[in-house]
Design an enzyme around this catalytic site. Structure first.
Site, PDB file in Angstrom:
ATOM      1  N   LYS A  14       8.160 -10.124  -9.660  1.00  0.00           N
ATOM      2  CA  LYS A  14       9.093  -9.034  -9.996  1.00  0.00           C
ATOM      3  C   LYS A  14       8.913  -8.660 -11.457  1.00  0.00           C
ATOM      4  O   LYS A  14       8.768  -9.527 -12.319  1.00  0.00           O
ATOM      5  CB  LYS A  14      10.546  -9.449  -9.736  1.00  0.00           C
ATOM      6  CG  LYS A  14      11.543  -8.363 -10.114  1.00  0.00           C
ATOM      7  CD  LYS A  14      12.957  -8.672  -9.639  1.00  0.00           C
ATOM      8  CE  LYS A  14      13.723  -9.617 -10.515  1.00  0.00           C
ATOM      9  NZ  LYS A  14      13.911  -9.172 -11.921  1.00  0.00           N
TER      10      LYS A  14
ATOM     11  N   ASP B 185      14.623 -15.153 -13.737  1.00  0.00           N
ATOM     12  CA  ASP B 185      14.637 -15.694 -15.106  1.00  0.00           C
ATOM     13  C   ASP B 185      16.073 -15.896 -15.599  1.00  0.00           C
ATOM     14  O   ASP B 185      16.298 -16.414 -16.687  1.00  0.00           O
ATOM     15  CB  ASP B 185      13.799 -14.839 -16.069  1.00  0.00           C
ATOM     16  CG  ASP B 185      14.300 -13.403 -16.187  1.00  0.00           C
ATOM     17  OD1 ASP B 185      15.281 -13.043 -15.514  1.00  0.00           O
ATOM     18  OD2 ASP B 185      13.695 -12.642 -16.976  1.00  0.00           O
ATOM     19  N   SER B 186      17.060 -15.517 -14.757  1.00  0.00           N
ATOM     20  CA  SER B 186      18.462 -15.843 -15.045  1.00  0.00           C
ATOM     21  C   SER B 186      18.645 -17.352 -15.148  1.00  0.00           C
ATOM     22  O   SER B 186      19.637 -17.820 -15.699  1.00  0.00           O
ATOM     23  CB  SER B 186      19.377 -15.277 -13.953  1.00  0.00           C
ATOM     24  OG  SER B 186      18.951 -15.691 -12.670  1.00  0.00           O
TER      25      SER B 186
ATOM     26  N   ASP C 145       9.973 -14.220 -10.792  1.00  0.00           N
ATOM     27  CA  ASP C 145      10.412 -13.241 -11.795  1.00  0.00           C
ATOM     28  C   ASP C 145       9.528 -13.387 -13.040  1.00  0.00           C
ATOM     29  O   ASP C 145       9.554 -14.440 -13.699  1.00  0.00           O
ATOM     30  CB  ASP C 145      11.873 -13.559 -12.150  1.00  0.00           C
ATOM     31  CG  ASP C 145      12.636 -12.361 -12.633  1.00  0.00           C
ATOM     32  OD1 ASP C 145      12.063 -11.253 -12.665  1.00  0.00           O
ATOM     33  OD2 ASP C 145      13.824 -12.530 -12.973  1.00  0.00           O
TER      34      ASP C 145
ATOM     35  N   GLU D 151      19.711  -2.724 -10.419  1.00  0.00           N
ATOM     36  CA  GLU D 151      20.806  -3.532 -10.978  1.00  0.00           C
ATOM     37  C   GLU D 151      21.735  -2.701 -11.862  1.00  0.00           C
ATOM     38  O   GLU D 151      21.284  -1.859 -12.653  1.00  0.00           O
ATOM     39  CB  GLU D 151      20.221  -4.684 -11.817  1.00  0.00           C
ATOM     40  CG  GLU D 151      21.323  -5.513 -12.490  1.00  0.00           C
ATOM     41  CD  GLU D 151      20.865  -6.840 -13.081  1.00  0.00           C
ATOM     42  OE1 GLU D 151      19.661  -7.151 -13.015  1.00  0.00           O
ATOM     43  OE2 GLU D 151      21.733  -7.559 -13.612  1.00  0.00           O
TER      44      GLU D 151
ATOM     45  N   GLU E 297      10.449  -6.019 -14.554  1.00  0.00           N
ATOM     46  CA  GLU E 297      11.496  -5.085 -14.994  1.00  0.00           C
ATOM     47  C   GLU E 297      10.862  -3.882 -15.678  1.00  0.00           C
ATOM     48  O   GLU E 297       9.918  -4.027 -16.453  1.00  0.00           O
ATOM     49  CB  GLU E 297      12.435  -5.785 -15.992  1.00  0.00           C
ATOM     50  CG  GLU E 297      13.307  -6.839 -15.359  1.00  0.00           C
ATOM     51  CD  GLU E 297      14.327  -7.460 -16.330  1.00  0.00           C
ATOM     52  OE1 GLU E 297      14.580  -6.890 -17.410  1.00  0.00           O
ATOM     53  OE2 GLU E 297      14.858  -8.529 -15.986  1.00  0.00           O
TER      54      GLU E 297
HETATM   55  O1  KIV Z   1      16.863 -13.086 -12.964  1.00  0.00           O
HETATM   56  C1  KIV Z   1      17.590 -12.733 -12.033  1.00  0.00           C
HETATM   57  O2  KIV Z   1      18.348 -13.516 -11.452  1.00  0.00           O
HETATM   58  C2  KIV Z   1      17.516 -11.336 -11.622  1.00  0.00           C
HETATM   59  C3  KIV Z   1      18.583 -10.840 -10.707  1.00  0.00           C
HETATM   60  C4  KIV Z   1      19.782 -10.526 -11.522  1.00  0.00           C
HETATM   61  C5  KIV Z   1      18.134  -9.688  -9.897  1.00  0.00           C
HETATM   62  O3  KIV Z   1      16.665 -10.615 -12.057  1.00  0.00           O
END
Ligand code: KIV
Length: 270
Positions: A119, A51-52, A90, A188, A121
């Site tokens: 994924k 989600d970055s 994500d 992280e 968090e």
């Molecule tokens: O969203 C992302 O790119 C991430 C990485 C920083 C692990 O969660």
């Protein structure tokens, strides 16, 4: 300098990743589109559609406004380009706040994309949600330590694992996530002693970002490592290329050639 150029020739699966712990370091990189995913295909074991992308691709200040629609769109694009890596979706902020919501959204990921895992968090407080997904045949990667989706509630991006109590809490989180059935864990922004303690405490592979050398693998955001994201350079993100400079130089050359009627020459003309 000798560079490791082993080509990955078979589709990477959840079992491939599980079996790599303590055998061979795992490589993971983010990707958001077909073009780059194709370049990464066969070179890394895992691709994270992170989600970055909300920051580096969409220009937002944090990841919080990413949503299921955009994550699905980008994941489809990545799956079109990369055939061999294990692709991780994500889960965006707000998409897994309850067991039902998480299951509905993660099921949608499997139905609409070729991603092999999602994924999530969060620490032990997310264990029940992870268990719901793994009980329903959805593969999960956990994510602890500095969690970008907590940036507003924690008042910034805070490095974790700075004292014994916090290391203990992180280790407990990791164990709870493993017990809930996650097959890998992103760690992280933690001190390297904390990352080592977490890695030693679980039998699933840990994948570090800003977590030192002792995790079972590493992940970097592609735009950081290739120098395309100029606004901010995190300390941990080694820049393997100055992509922004290369693009700008090439663009200057193109503009110069157009302005001076040097392009297109006969070679580029029908
Ligand atoms: O969203 C992302 O790119 C991430 C990485 C920083 C692990 O969660």
């Amino acid at each position: 300098m000798s560079i490791h150029t082993k080509k990955i020739e078979k589709k990477v699966t959840v079992s491939t990743i599980r079996n790599m712990k303590s055998v061979e370091p795992i490589t993971m990189i983010t990707a958001y589109d077909t073009l780059f995913a194709k370049l990464f295909d066969g070179k890394v074991e895992m691709i994270l559609v992170g989600d970055s992308l909300n920051m580096s691709f969409s220009g937002k200040p944090d990841t919080l406004s990413a949503n299921m629609e955009m994550m699905i769109y980008h994941t489809k694009a990545v799956c079109n380009g990369a055939k061999l890596p294990l692709i991780v979706f994500d889960m965006p902020f707000g998409s897994y706040t309850t067991k039902d919501r998480a299951l509905k959204n993660a099921t949608r990921v499997y139905r609409e994309t070729d991603a092999q895992a999602v994924k999530i968090e969060g620490g032990k407080e997310r264990a029940k949600i992870i268990k719901t997904l793994t009980n329903n045949s959805i593969a999960v990667v956990g994510h602890i330590g500095l969690m970008p989706q907590f940036v507003r509630s924690e008042g910034g991006y805070k490095v974790k694992g700075k004292n014994e109590n916090n290391i203990k809490a992180l280790v407990e989180d990791a164990i709870a996530i493993e017990k809930a059935g996650a097959f890998a864990l992103v760690v992280e922004g933690v001190k390297s002693e904390a990352a080592k303690a977490i890695t030693d405490a679980v039998s699933i592979p840990t994948i570090g970002i800003g977590a030192g050398i002792d995790t079972d693998g590493q992940v970097l955001v592609w735009s950081d490592m290739f120098g395309f994201f100029e606004d901010f350079k995190p300390k941990f993100a080694k820049q393997y290329l100055n992509g922004a400079k290369l693009i700008k130089n090439a663009l200057d050359e193109y503009v110069d050639e157009v302005k001076n009627r040097k392009f297109p020459t006969d070679e580029f003309t029908y």
